[in-house]
Scaffold this motif. Structure first.
Motif, PDB file in Angstrom:
ATOM      1  N   SER A 119      -4.516  15.607   3.254  1.00 49.99           N
ATOM      2  CA  SER A 119      -3.550  14.613   2.817  1.00 49.99           C
ATOM      3  C   SER A 119      -2.835  15.096   1.561  1.00 49.99           C
ATOM      4  O   SER A 119      -3.434  15.742   0.701  1.00 49.99           O
ATOM      5  CB  SER A 119      -4.252  13.279   2.533  1.00 49.99           C
ATOM      6  OG  SER A 119      -4.742  12.725   3.735  1.00 49.99           O
ATOM      7  N   SER A 121       0.619   5.257   1.115  1.00 47.29           N
ATOM      8  CA  SER A 121      -0.186   6.151   1.940  1.00 47.29           C
ATOM      9  C   SER A 121       0.515   7.503   2.063  1.00 47.29           C
ATOM     10  O   SER A 121       1.744   7.566   2.136  1.00 47.29           O
ATOM     11  CB  SER A 121      -0.404   5.539   3.327  1.00 47.29           C
ATOM     12  OG  SER A 121      -1.436   6.209   4.028  1.00 47.29           O
ATOM     13  N   PRO A 132      -4.751   7.088   0.365  1.00 50.34           N
ATOM     14  CA  PRO A 132      -4.007   5.846   0.158  1.00 50.34           C
ATOM     15  C   PRO A 132      -4.523   5.041  -1.026  1.00 50.34           C
ATOM     16  O   PRO A 132      -5.687   5.161  -1.420  1.00 50.34           O
ATOM     17  CB  PRO A 132      -4.225   5.073   1.476  1.00 50.34           C
ATOM     18  CG  PRO A 132      -4.648   6.119   2.458  1.00 50.34           C
ATOM     19  CD  PRO A 132      -5.415   7.118   1.682  1.00 50.34           C
ATOM     20  N   TRP A 180       0.846  -1.204   0.000  1.00 49.66           N
ATOM     21  CA  TRP A 180       0.000   0.000   0.000  1.00 49.66           C
ATOM     22  C   TRP A 180       0.877   1.249   0.000  1.00 49.66           C
ATOM     23  O   TRP A 180       1.971   1.255   0.569  1.00 49.66           O
ATOM     24  CB  TRP A 180      -0.900   0.031   1.237  1.00 49.66           C
ATOM     25  CG  TRP A 180      -2.121  -0.825   1.079  1.00 49.66           C
ATOM     26  CD1 TRP A 180      -2.201  -2.182   1.229  1.00 49.66           C
ATOM     27  CD2 TRP A 180      -3.433  -0.376   0.723  1.00 49.66           C
ATOM     28  NE1 TRP A 180      -3.487  -2.607   0.997  1.00 49.66           N
ATOM     29  CE2 TRP A 180      -4.271  -1.523   0.687  1.00 49.66           C
ATOM     30  CE3 TRP A 180      -3.995   0.875   0.455  1.00 49.66           C
ATOM     31  CZ2 TRP A 180      -5.631  -1.451   0.377  1.00 49.66           C
ATOM     32  CZ3 TRP A 180      -5.347   0.952   0.152  1.00 49.66           C
ATOM     33  CH2 TRP A 180      -6.155  -0.187   0.116  1.00 49.66           C
ATOM     34  N   SER A 230       0.244   4.623   8.613  1.00 48.57           N
ATOM     35  CA  SER A 230      -1.021   4.380   7.918  1.00 48.57           C
ATOM     36  C   SER A 230      -0.824   3.354   6.808  1.00 48.57           C
ATOM     37  O   SER A 230      -1.672   2.474   6.609  1.00 48.57           O
ATOM     38  CB  SER A 230      -1.603   5.680   7.364  1.00 48.57           C
ATOM     39  OG  SER A 230      -0.709   6.319   6.487  1.00 48.57           O
ATOM     40  N   ALA A 231       0.314   3.419   6.102  1.00 47.12           N
ATOM     41  CA  ALA A 231       0.590   2.410   5.070  1.00 47.12           C
ATOM     42  C   ALA A 231       0.697   1.022   5.694  1.00 47.12           C
ATOM     43  O   ALA A 231       0.176   0.033   5.152  1.00 47.12           O
ATOM     44  CB  ALA A 231       1.876   2.763   4.323  1.00 47.12           C
ATOM     45  N   SER A 288      -4.158  10.115   7.929  1.00 54.91           N
ATOM     46  CA  SER A 288      -3.609   9.786   6.609  1.00 54.91           C
ATOM     47  C   SER A 288      -4.360   8.667   5.901  1.00 54.91           C
ATOM     48  O   SER A 288      -4.001   8.305   4.787  1.00 54.91           O
ATOM     49  CB  SER A 288      -2.128   9.396   6.728  1.00 54.91           C
ATOM     50  OG  SER A 288      -1.306  10.545   6.773  1.00 54.91           O
ATOM     51  N   VAL A 289      -5.382   8.121   6.522  1.00 54.05           N
ATOM     52  CA  VAL A 289      -6.105   7.013   5.886  1.00 54.05           C
ATOM     53  C   VAL A 289      -7.169   7.507   4.921  1.00 54.05           C
ATOM     54  O   VAL A 289      -7.821   6.702   4.247  1.00 54.05           O
ATOM     55  CB  VAL A 289      -6.745   6.069   6.942  1.00 54.05           C
ATOM     56  CG1 VAL A 289      -5.697   5.563   7.907  1.00 54.05           C
ATOM     57  CG2 VAL A 289      -7.877   6.743   7.681  1.00 54.05           C
ATOM     58  N   SER A 344       2.512   8.820   7.365  1.00 53.58           N
ATOM     59  CA  SER A 344       2.388   8.038   6.129  1.00 53.58           C
ATOM     60  C   SER A 344       2.852   6.603   6.349  1.00 53.58           C
ATOM     61  O   SER A 344       2.244   5.655   5.843  1.00 53.58           O
ATOM     62  CB  SER A 344       3.180   8.700   5.001  1.00 53.58           C
ATOM     63  OG  SER A 344       4.540   8.869   5.346  1.00 53.58           O
TER      64      SER A 344
END
Length: 346
Positions: A40, A14, A342, A12, A118-119, A156-157, A115
């Motif tokens: 974001s 993000s 993301p 992913w 969240s990733a 960040s999502v 980032s």
């Protein structure tokens, strides 16, 4: 059993996010003492791959940054995985191989932990659904997971503008996850640009986690909480009405208030550098002379975020190249803008 072949894998990407109303100070388990509002980014991102490997080292993990093993992040990731272990049982059933890369300097005040965490949370949610196809993980849950790794990661999502922190006047808001501000955002703020002026790409002398801890017993803590609540409601109005002047004043006030809290902590510390102040003065002088809508903010670091509407991008290009770029480390400017959030990498 010893094998290095992954049984499951997820990748992913993000984004980092830029808070206009700042989150500073926490309570309980990574809950904010005040609400925050951010957007974001698009280009300042972390890409993370997590592989589940079935071998004799079950319940362990290895972490790589740009394909190079980094032991300095182990404690932070271990705490994160320990907390989520009861919600994601496969953490104890496999060895996790985690590989991340950033498009910007980490630990320099550009919310790299937001980032990154969240990733990682998205990868774990993806893997959980691969292992348990009948279970679906919501963005709200991923935001809550990401928050455990880094408070600002909760924001960040989502793409666009986001709010994190419980406000009685906004019933859907929460200290445990962020919500997306999908409605009532004026077109002016839907294309906002963020040129990140890199004053220093080096690791900060004081981490954000340490800075948050210094808010306990801070002499201005209660005043800061009140200021953040007031500024949150003002910012929501400015975003709805397209009030750039109000937005500009608030963004700069929040940024300098954040650094004032650092300088009045015990022990006190300063993250701004001489060129940070020089850039701020350049931006203010240019705005006064040109009348163009440019403003700035800072996160917990020395780098300056130059904010402006997309429509004036060409009008400020020469000034930015001639006046601002020479003050940046290696003349580095990361030209970014509000992003869509993301995405899964296949």
């Amino acid at each position: 059993m010893n094998t290095s072949q992954p049984i499951y894998s997820a990748t992913w990407q993000s984004p980092s996010n830029l808070a206009i109303v700042k989150y500073w100070g926490k309570k309980g388990q990574q809950q904010p003492i005040n609400p925050s509002v951010s957007f974001s980014l698009s280009k300042a991102v972390t890409t993370t791959t997590v592989e589940l490997i079935l071998n004799d080292n079950r319940g362990t993990f290895s972490f790589y940054l740009n394909n190079e093993e980094k032991l300095s992040f182990r404690d932070k990731i271990q705490r994160f995985l320990n907390h989520l272990g009861h919600e994601i049982p496969f953490i104890q059933q496999y060895h996790l191989r985690i590989n991340s890369s950033n498009t910007f300097p980490h630990s320099s005040g550009i919310a790299s932990s937001a980032s990154a965490m969240s990733a990682l949370a998205f990868c774990l949610a993806d893997l959980h659904q691969q292992v348990n196809p009948e279970e679906k993980i919501s963005r709200q849950t991923i935001s809550s997971w990401a928050r455990i790794g880094s408070g600002s990661a909760a924001r960040s999502v989502f793409g666009g503008w986001n709010l994190w922190g419980k406000l009685p006047e906004i019933p859907e808001s929460s200290d445990f996850y962020a919500i997306q501000l999908t409605d009532k955002i004026h077109p002016l703020f839907q294309t906002i640009q963020d040129d990140i002026l890199i004053v220093s790409g080096k690791r900060k002398s004081i981490s954000s986690s340490a800075g948050h801890d210094l808010m306990h017993g801070h002499p201005y803590q209660q005043g800061r909480i009140k200021q953040a609540h007031n500024n949150t409601f003002l910012l929501l109005q400015y975003l709805e009405n397209g009030d750039w002047e109000g937005f500009s004043n608030l963004a700069e006030n929040e940024a300098l208030s954040l650094h004032a809290l650092m300088m009045s902590s015990n022990p006190a510390y300063t993250l701004m550098l001489p060129n940070s102040l020089a850039l701020i003065n350049k931006i203010k002088a240019f705005r006064q002379k040109s009348g163009l809508p440019v403003t700035f903010t800072l996160d917990a670091g020395p780098n300056i975020h130059l904010l402006y509407p997309r429509e004036v991008k060409n009008k400020i290009k020469t000034w930015e190249e001639e006046e601002l770029k020479p003050l940046c480390e290696n003349e580095t400017i990361i030209c970014d803008h509000i992003g869509e959030g993301p995405r899964k990498i296949n």
